[in-house]
Design an enzyme around this catalytic site. Structure first.
Site, short mmCIF file in Angstrom:
data_model
loop_
_atom_site.label_atom_id
_atom_site.label_comp_id
_atom_site.label_asym_id
_atom_site.label_seq_id
_atom_site.Cartn_x
_atom_site.Cartn_y
_atom_site.Cartn_z
N HIS A 97 -3.12 -12.67 0.25
CA HIS A 97 -4.07 -12.56 1.36
C HIS A 97 -5.46 -12.07 0.94
O HIS A 97 -6.38 -12.06 1.75
CB HIS A 97 -3.49 -11.70 2.51
CG HIS A 97 -3.29 -10.26 2.18
ND1 HIS A 97 -2.19 -9.78 1.50
CD2 HIS A 97 -4.06 -9.16 2.44
CE1 HIS A 97 -2.28 -8.47 1.38
NE2 HIS A 97 -3.42 -8.07 1.94
N ASP A 99 -7.60 -10.82 8.80
CA ASP A 99 -7.63 -9.45 8.26
C ASP A 99 -9.09 -8.96 8.19
O ASP A 99 -9.41 -7.86 8.65
CB ASP A 99 -6.99 -9.46 6.85
CG ASP A 99 -6.76 -8.06 6.31
OD1 ASP A 99 -6.74 -7.11 7.11
OD2 ASP A 99 -6.58 -7.92 5.08
N LYS A 135 0.83 -1.22 0.00
CA LYS A 135 0.00 0.00 0.00
C LYS A 135 0.86 1.26 0.00
O LYS A 135 0.36 2.37 -0.14
CB LYS A 135 -0.95 -0.01 1.21
CG LYS A 135 -2.11 -0.96 1.02
CD LYS A 135 -3.15 -0.79 2.10
CE LYS A 135 -4.31 -1.75 1.87
NZ LYS A 135 -5.21 -1.79 3.03
FE FE2 Z 1 -4.38 -6.11 1.93
#
Ligand code: FE2
Length: 315
Positions: free
Chosen positions: A238, A267, A189
């Site tokens: 993921h 998550d 990110k």
């Molecule tokens: Fe992610």
């Protein structure tokens, strides 16, 4: 290449001789006389190398070596053990304790010099790798810092993921990967602009495309470090779903790595149970229900979802 060397020797004369010898070669040498002092010195100011010549009761060299090699913070310090003679049994015990090398008395200064030089060289490489890894782990933390709404997310993820992994009986290598994967899963990110990362509302098509690249960018960032090899599948996969509808590779079923499935589940759980600008923190039961629904849709492995529910302590 001067090195910092810690000599652990319970014989004062021998310690003084070694110190003089090594200082003359330009090394920075300090000396201690007991096993406890070795452990304390290595924990506070890790040297480049430890030379141990200790016998019981002050703490036997092998035992001290074993303890140094068991601690994550000191395990990369090369340990050289001094043996009186070329006793095969003694050397085998030393290897078992994790000793990197041996020297025997009386010292051959040339041999000692050569051994120290090669071990210190190796240590420098390890130091470089360690600092590269620290940079990558630091980058993981910056992702969290950029988005104040996700505070503590990485730490919680690492903790949930390792708890789930432990309950599934995974080995230490996998548990370590889950721990690091928790911190690094969203490292990609870093390439997502604030306007997208912090957008208060639904992402448009183009923004979604940018956001969905983060696993690929993260994987590429980790690719340079061999020590992160077992974390890469977590970073890359993921967001995969077992029915193939996830991203970035649309993997299906068992092709989705187990560790990535685990991080994927925790998550989602953490995102739902945390306060975010676009939703309030939902209770644990709600979040588990969402994961259960995702399992029914074929996105998640129900066995993993159920195991995670068991891992969470009842309130
Ligand atoms: Fe992610």
């Amino acid at each position: 290449m001067p090195a910092s060397i810690l000599i652990a020797d319970d014989d004062e004369i021998s310690a003084r001789f070694l110190k003089r010898l090594l200082t003359r070669e330009g090394h920075h040498v300090s000396t201690v006389t007991t096993g406890d002092e070795v452990l304390r010195a290595c924990a506070s100011t890790p040297p480049d190398l430890v030379l141990i010549d200790l016998v019981a009761p002050g703490g036997h060299g092998f035992e001290i070596c074993r303890q140094l090699k068991e601690q994550p913070t000191t395990r990369f310090i090369p340990v050289v053990i001094v043996t009186t003679q070329t006793d095969r049994h003694e050397r085998l015990a030393g290897i078992d304790a994790g000793a990197d090398d041996f020297v025997s008395k009386p010292f051959d200064p040339m041999e000692l010099h050569a051994r120290i030089k090669s071990l210190v060289k190796l240590k420098r490489y390890t130091d470089e790798l360690e600092s590269a890894e620290a940079v990558i782990l630091g980058l993981g933390a910056t992702i969290e810092a950029r988005d104040p709404t996700t505070q503590g997310h990485c730490e919680r993820l690492a903790s949930y993921a390792t708890s789930l992994g432990r309950s599934l009986g995974l080995d230490k290598t996998d548990l370590d990967a889950l721990d690091r994967g928790g911190f690094l899963h969203d490292i990609g990110k870093i390439a997502v602009p604030d306007s997208v990362l912090l957008k208060d509302g639904k992402l448009d098509q183009q923004e979604t495309r940018v956001m969905r690249e983060h696993p690929i960018v993260g994987d590429a960032l980790c690719a340079g470090l061999r020590s992160l090899n077992n974390v890469r599948p977590i970073v890359r996969h993921h967001h995969e779903k077992l029915d193939g509808s996830g991203y970035p590779d649309g993997l299906r079923s068992t092709a989705v790595p187990l560790l990535a499935q685990i991080v994927g589940i925790v998550d989602v759980y953490d995102a739902l149970t945390s306060e975010r600008p676009y939703h309030h923190a939902r209770p644990r039961e709600d979040a588990l229900e969402v994961l259960g629904t995702e399992a029914s849709k074929g996105w998640r492995d129900r066995v993993l979802v159920d195991a995670f529910a068991d891992v969470l302590e009842p309130r």
